[in-house]
Scaffold this motif. Structure first.
Motif, PDB file in Angstrom:
ATOM      1  N   PRO A 215      10.126   9.416  11.387  1.00 44.53           N
ATOM      2  CA  PRO A 215       8.940   9.738  11.717  1.00 44.53           C
ATOM      3  C   PRO A 215       8.850  10.276  13.130  1.00 44.53           C
ATOM      4  O   PRO A 215      10.166  11.360  13.371  1.00 44.53           O
ATOM      5  N   PHE A 216       7.848  11.594  12.765  1.00 41.56           N
ATOM      6  CA  PHE A 216       7.486  12.957  13.559  1.00 41.56           C
ATOM      7  C   PHE A 216       8.309  14.265  13.222  1.00 41.56           C
ATOM      8  O   PHE A 216       8.265  14.924  13.946  1.00 41.56           O
ATOM      9  N   SER A 217       9.677  13.625  12.518  1.00 37.86           N
ATOM     10  CA  SER A 217      10.430  14.657  12.505  1.00 37.86           C
ATOM     11  C   SER A 217       9.642  15.760  11.229  1.00 37.86           C
ATOM     12  O   SER A 217       9.108  15.781  10.883  1.00 37.86           O
ATOM     13  N   GLU A 218      10.103  17.801  12.016  1.00 40.24           N
ATOM     14  CA  GLU A 218       9.476  18.777  11.316  1.00 40.24           C
ATOM     15  C   GLU A 218      10.652  18.821  10.016  1.00 40.24           C
ATOM     16  O   GLU A 218       9.979  20.359  10.052  1.00 40.24           O
ATOM     17  N   GLN A 219      11.815  18.817   9.583  1.00 42.50           N
ATOM     18  CA  GLN A 219      12.396  18.670   9.092  1.00 42.50           C
ATOM     19  C   GLN A 219      12.186  18.286   7.857  1.00 42.50           C
ATOM     20  O   GLN A 219      11.443  17.541   7.452  1.00 42.50           O
TER      21      GLN A 219
ATOM     22  N   ASP B 221       0.971  -1.635   0.064  1.00 43.52           N
ATOM     23  CA  ASP B 221      -0.026  -0.372  -0.112  1.00 43.52           C
ATOM     24  C   ASP B 221       0.536   1.682   0.309  1.00 43.52           C
ATOM     25  O   ASP B 221       1.711   1.203   0.305  1.00 43.52           O
ATOM     26  N   GLY B 222       0.504   2.522  -0.535  1.00 44.74           N
ATOM     27  CA  GLY B 222       0.861   3.728  -0.362  1.00 44.74           C
ATOM     28  C   GLY B 222       0.099   4.576  -0.406  1.00 44.74           C
ATOM     29  O   GLY B 222      -1.283   4.625  -0.759  1.00 44.74           O
ATOM     30  N   MET B 223       0.573   5.687  -0.623  1.00 46.13           N
ATOM     31  CA  MET B 223      -0.489   7.056  -0.837  1.00 46.13           C
ATOM     32  C   MET B 223       0.532   7.944  -1.944  1.00 46.13           C
ATOM     33  O   MET B 223       1.093   8.028  -1.772  1.00 46.13           O
ATOM     34  N   LEU B 224      -0.386   8.339  -3.222  1.00 49.71           N
ATOM     35  CA  LEU B 224      -0.116   9.319  -3.844  1.00 49.71           C
ATOM     36  C   LEU B 224      -1.003  10.626  -3.714  1.00 49.71           C
ATOM     37  O   LEU B 224      -1.849  10.856  -3.190  1.00 49.71           O
ATOM     38  N   PHE B 225      -0.253  11.869  -3.782  1.00 47.27           N
ATOM     39  CA  PHE B 225      -0.274  13.239  -3.698  1.00 47.27           C
ATOM     40  C   PHE B 225      -0.321  13.553  -4.660  1.00 47.27           C
ATOM     41  O   PHE B 225       0.614  13.065  -5.946  1.00 47.27           O
ATOM     42  N   ILE B 226      -1.433  14.141  -6.118  1.00 52.52           N
ATOM     43  CA  ILE B 226      -1.110  14.388  -6.933  1.00 52.52           C
ATOM     44  C   ILE B 226      -1.601  15.822  -6.164  1.00 52.52           C
ATOM     45  O   ILE B 226      -2.559  16.865  -5.933  1.00 52.52           O
ATOM     46  N   PHE B 227      -0.523  17.092  -7.551  1.00 56.06           N
ATOM     47  CA  PHE B 227      -0.719  18.656  -6.808  1.00 56.06           C
ATOM     48  C   PHE B 227      -1.243  18.900  -8.810  1.00 56.06           C
ATOM     49  O   PHE B 227      -1.059  17.756  -9.573  1.00 56.06           O
ATOM     50  N   GLU B 228      -1.675  20.336  -8.771  1.00 59.54           N
ATOM     51  CA  GLU B 228      -2.147  20.678 -10.361  1.00 59.54           C
ATOM     52  C   GLU B 228      -0.942  20.627 -11.331  1.00 59.54           C
ATOM     53  O   GLU B 228      -1.401  20.710 -12.947  1.00 59.54           O
ATOM     54  N   LYS B 229       0.132  21.364 -10.931  1.00 59.91           N
ATOM     55  CA  LYS B 229       1.183  21.678 -11.383  1.00 59.91           C
ATOM     56  C   LYS B 229       2.334  21.164 -10.260  1.00 59.91           C
ATOM     57  O   LYS B 229       2.815  21.020  -9.797  1.00 59.91           O
ATOM     58  N   GLU B 230       3.537  20.444 -12.302  1.00 62.09           N
ATOM     59  CA  GLU B 230       4.343  20.156 -11.316  1.00 62.09           C
ATOM     60  C   GLU B 230       5.413  21.471 -10.251  1.00 62.09           C
ATOM     61  O   GLU B 230       5.091  22.776 -11.269  1.00 62.09           O
ATOM     62  N   GLY B 231       6.059  20.978  -9.289  1.00 63.51           N
ATOM     63  CA  GLY B 231       7.107  22.604  -9.122  1.00 63.51           C
ATOM     64  C   GLY B 231       7.470  21.464  -8.102  1.00 63.51           C
ATOM     65  O   GLY B 231       7.703  20.155  -7.850  1.00 63.51           O
ATOM     66  N   ASP B 232       8.987  22.867  -7.281  1.00 62.00           N
ATOM     67  CA  ASP B 232       9.264  22.123  -5.998  1.00 62.00           C
ATOM     68  C   ASP B 232       8.504  21.806  -5.328  1.00 62.00           C
ATOM     69  O   ASP B 232       7.152  22.535  -4.424  1.00 62.00           O
ATOM     70  N   ARG B 233       8.740  20.537  -4.372  1.00 62.79           N
ATOM     71  CA  ARG B 233       7.693  20.081  -3.391  1.00 62.79           C
ATOM     72  C   ARG B 233       8.692  19.868  -1.938  1.00 62.79           C
ATOM     73  O   ARG B 233       9.770  19.566  -1.644  1.00 62.79           O
ATOM     74  N   TYR B 234       7.690  20.186  -1.201  1.00 61.77           N
ATOM     75  CA  TYR B 234       8.673  20.056   0.062  1.00 61.77           C
ATOM     76  C   TYR B 234       7.578  19.377   0.947  1.00 61.77           C
ATOM     77  O   TYR B 234       6.518  19.972   1.354  1.00 61.77           O
ATOM     78  N   PHE B 235       8.073  17.767   1.897  1.00 67.99           N
ATOM     79  CA  PHE B 235       7.331  17.167   2.899  1.00 67.99           C
ATOM     80  C   PHE B 235       7.943  17.217   3.893  1.00 67.99           C
ATOM     81  O   PHE B 235       9.376  17.788   4.526  1.00 67.99           O
ATOM     82  N   TRP B 236       7.220  17.047   4.624  1.00 64.82           N
ATOM     83  CA  TRP B 236       7.369  16.682   7.153  1.00 64.82           C
ATOM     84  C   TRP B 236       6.982  15.764   6.843  1.00 64.82           C
ATOM     85  O   TRP B 236       6.115  14.508   6.536  1.00 64.82           O
ATOM     86  N   MET B 237       7.917  14.584   7.959  1.00 68.84           N
ATOM     87  CA  MET B 237       7.039  13.748   8.539  1.00 68.84           C
ATOM     88  C   MET B 237       6.464  14.168  10.224  1.00 68.84           C
ATOM     89  O   MET B 237       6.045  13.298  10.622  1.00 68.84           O
ATOM     90  N   LYS B 238       6.148  15.392  10.241  1.00 68.33           N
ATOM     91  CA  LYS B 238       5.217  16.077  11.724  1.00 68.33           C
ATOM     92  C   LYS B 238       4.069  14.392  11.574  1.00 68.33           C
ATOM     93  O   LYS B 238       2.510  14.626  10.633  1.00 68.33           O
ATOM     94  N   ASN B 239       4.005  14.605  13.043  1.00 72.94           N
ATOM     95  CA  ASN B 239       2.446  13.566  13.200  1.00 72.94           C
ATOM     96  C   ASN B 239       2.657  12.418  12.338  1.00 72.94           C
ATOM     97  O   ASN B 239       1.760  11.607  12.206  1.00 72.94           O
TER      98      ASN B 239
END
Length: 162
Positions: free
Chosen positions: A120-124, A77-95
């Motif tokens: 896990p739980f990182s805000e970086q 299993d997994g999760m796919l995130f879809i954005f309207e346009k291509e661009g720089d993306r930044y994720f974090w692991m908070k919560n």
């Protein structure tokens, strides 16, 4: 002090108390058990096809919540995130208690970067390092186990408009 300023000050205090109480009591910090719609997703890697079932996060609230508060996820299993346009993306692991592989994918479906074994739980913040329209989250170690690397191709119905 005018009555309107007093009212605004009191309202701010009540709002702050509501938010703090909600956050510390777990009201907002629970996996409500609701899942997003799912679909099959494939990764073409070398001469292998890897198949996953992914939840699809399209709206801003769905993308913001992501896999937060989830304590387990099946191996395929997994999760796919879809954005309207291509661009720089930044994720974090908070919560997010699950360690994940975060895979950034361009508009053509090509993997542009992989952040393996996130903390896990990182805000970086975890940058894509290149423009991405899609982000795939899998259990940590999945990319290495299956030989998924930058340059591999990812496809699903949502990515092809189907």
């Amino acid at each position: 002090m005018p009555v309107s300023r007093v009212f605004r000050s009191v309202a701010k205090v009540f709002l702050a108390l509501f938010l703090v109480t909600g956050l510390t009591s777990g009201t907002f910090a629970q996996d409500d058990g609701k899942r997003l719609r799912t679909e099959p997703l494939t990764v073409e890697s070398a001469e292998k096809t890897h198949r996953f079932t992914v939840e699809v996060a399209v709206s801003a609230p769905e993308r913001s919540r992501g896999l937060m508060f989830r304590e387990e996820m099946a191996a395929d299993d997994g999760m796919l995130f879809i954005f309207e346009k291509e661009g720089d993306r930044y994720f974090w692991m908070k919560n997010t208690p699950l360690p994940l592989d975060i895979i950034y994918i361009d508009a053509a479906g090509k993997i542009v970067s992989i952040a393996a074994d996130t903390t896990p739980f990182s805000e970086q913040t975890i940058p894509s390092g290149a423009p991405a329209k899609y982000v795939l989250e899998l259990n940590a170690g999945t990319s290495a186990e299956r030989g998924i690397v930058v340059g591999d191709t990812v496809s699903s119905a949502s990515m092809t408009g189907g």
